[in-house]
Design an enzyme around this catalytic site. Structure first.
Site, PDB file in Angstrom:
ATOM      1  CD  GLU A 139       3.598  -1.408   6.299  1.00  0.00           C
ATOM      2  OE1 GLU A 139       3.542  -0.225   6.591  1.00  0.00           O
ATOM      3  OE2 GLU A 139       3.615  -1.798   5.116  1.00  0.00           O
ATOM      4  CG  HIS A 142      -0.402  -0.115   2.538  1.00  0.00           C
ATOM      5  ND1 HIS A 142      -1.027  -0.756   3.582  1.00  0.00           N
ATOM      6  CD2 HIS A 142       0.752   0.358   3.048  1.00  0.00           C
ATOM      7  CE1 HIS A 142      -0.274  -0.669   4.671  1.00  0.00           C
ATOM      8  NE2 HIS A 142       0.807   0.012   4.373  1.00  0.00           N
ATOM      9  CG  HIS A 181       8.667  -1.088   3.079  1.00  0.00           C
ATOM     10  ND1 HIS A 181       7.912  -2.142   3.531  1.00  0.00           N
ATOM     11  CD2 HIS A 181       8.016   0.030   3.509  1.00  0.00           C
ATOM     12  CE1 HIS A 181       6.846  -1.685   4.196  1.00  0.00           C
ATOM     13  NE2 HIS A 181       6.885  -0.371   4.207  1.00  0.00           N
ATOM     14  CG  HIS A 228       0.956   4.486   7.231  1.00  0.00           C
ATOM     15  ND1 HIS A 228      -0.200   3.981   6.693  1.00  0.00           N
ATOM     16  CD2 HIS A 228       1.929   3.592   6.936  1.00  0.00           C
ATOM     17  CE1 HIS A 228       0.077   2.827   6.079  1.00  0.00           C
ATOM     18  NE2 HIS A 228       1.355   2.572   6.211  1.00  0.00           N
TER      19      HIS A 228
END
Lengths: 282, 132
Positions: A240, A12, A193, A59
């Protein structure tokens, strides 16, 4: 009876939303990534759910430091779009599914998943970017949504075991809902990431591919993967991926892999995407 | 289960945002959250020092913000998703802001990402790298 007909996993990345919103999807940098979702958009048209339970993380867009729920479910009629500092994304308001959501939140709490209940929630790129990838840019989203926010920002995050078990409990709860609804569960975020520190930019494609293989074939193995391993191998933000376990848990023991896509990079991130269907559902 | 916050300290070039960090970084991160509205972004950018002085942040945190020293903000309890509100106010993308925490400039960093990202080999452990 309501039933879960498919699971979607997708990254996302916020820059993906920005590329869509600014009409940059045909640029050389972005074109190969968006091409990977063309199949999915067509598939979604043929398999559009009544409700999508979207497992995502906020976030620092709606939840700040005051309240940090481990699991929280949005049960409202609709969810507005957050301003994440660049102004809100120009996407339609997300329509909720309060009847199923209240049933689900209540069932989960009674099953010992201590769900925080959200009568107000604004959603950020974690939820809207997957919708843009799967639905394109419609004037109105074609499905109702139940947001399920998971804390993956602060350690300790929920364990993999808990996430997989939550998915199973969601499946049971959906099947106990009387209305005849086609429900999907989406797991979002990842893959590898890291967007902070001197190690930023870390990508581990072998890890990502193995994670996908295990998610499809032996998710019970993944539930014991410690947070530390995600953080070392998939980057500090790669943790995540535990949200994909919630989706997988909701599909039952065996799945068919309808579609898989990987692409590096989107911004700082390894993009991964799966469409899975429960085998028993044939 | 007893929490183990020490286990993350061997990961090189990485700050794991733990529950302890939420105490250390509370005011810094809440300042960042305030930049979710256009009015506050305008007011902050017009007079950064005055805006920062409205928050119960340490002087080191305030100076790190003024310097846009994102690594120092992490060291002082900042979390990157909160700090994103700050660099978004400056009109920077994640790649632009994140690259400043590495030893690369933004062009080099972007080139590394396009070439497949930072290879994990050599980046698993401070001990392996002789940093601990």
């Amino acid at each position: 009876m309501a039933r879960i007909t498919a699971g979607i996993a997708t990254s996302h990345v916020p820059a993906v939303g920005a590329a869509i919103d600014m009409g940059r999807t045909e640029e050389d940098y972005w074109k190969p990534m968006f091409a990977g979702y063309e199949f999915s958009k067509t598939w979604m048209k043929d398999n559009n759910p009544d409700v999508a339970i979207i497992v995502y993380n906020d976030h620092a867009s709606y939840f700040g430091m005051d309240i940090i729920p481990t699991f929280a479910m949005g049960i409202a009629e609709s969810f507005a779009i957050c301003d994440e500092g660049y102004g809100p994304r120009p996407v339609p308001v997300v329509q909720g599914a309060p009847e199923l959501a209240t049933h689900l939140a209540a069932s989960l709490i009674l099953d010992d998943f201590d769900m925080t209940v959200l009568n107000v929630l604004e959603v950020d790129h974690g939820l809207t970017v997957p919708m843009s990838l799967m639905f394109g840019t419609p004037d109105k989203w074609p499905t109702k949504v139940i947001p399920l926010a998971v804390n993956v920002v602060m350690y300790p995050q929920p364990s993999g075991e808990r996430c997989l078990a939550l998915g199973k409990a969601i499946r049971d709860a959906v099947e106990q809902f009387d209305e005849d609804l086609n429900v999907q569960v989406w797991g979002t975020g990842g893959m590898s990431h890291q967007i902070q520190g001197a190690r930023a930019g870390l990508i581990n494609l072998p890890f990502d591919r193995k994670f996908m293989d295990d998610l499809v074939n032996q998710p019970e193995v993944l539930q014991y993967k410690p947070h530390l391993e995600y953080m070392i191998e998939a980057g500090s933000e790669g943790v995540e991926l535990i949200m994909w376990l919630v989706m997988r848990g909701a599909l039952g023991d065996h799945v068919d892999e309808v579609y898989r896509f990987n692409h590096v990079p989107a911004s700082n991130t390894s993009v991964g995407h799966l469409i899975l269907t429960p085998k028993e559902n044939a | 289960m007893k929490p183990n916050f020490e286990q993350f300290k061997d990961i090189p070039g990485t700050t794991i945002f733990t529950i302890e960090k939420t105490r250390q970084g509370y005011h810094l991160n809440e300042f960042c959250m305030s930049l979710r509205t256009a009015e506050n972004r305008v007011r902050f950018l017009a007079d950064q020092r005055t805006y920062l002085d409205e928050w119960a942040m340490t002087e080191e945190q305030k100076q790190a913000v003024l310097d846009r020293d994102f690594q120092k903000m992490l060291d002082n309890g900042g979390n990157v998703y909160f700090l994103a509100k700050l660099f978004a106010s400056d009109g920077l993308s994640y790649v632009q802001a994140v690259s400043t925490m590495t030893d690369m400039n933004v062009e080099e960093y972007t080139a590394m990402m396009v070439a497949g990202g930072r290879n994990i080999e050599g980046w698993r452990s401070k001990k392996e790298r002789g940093e601990a």
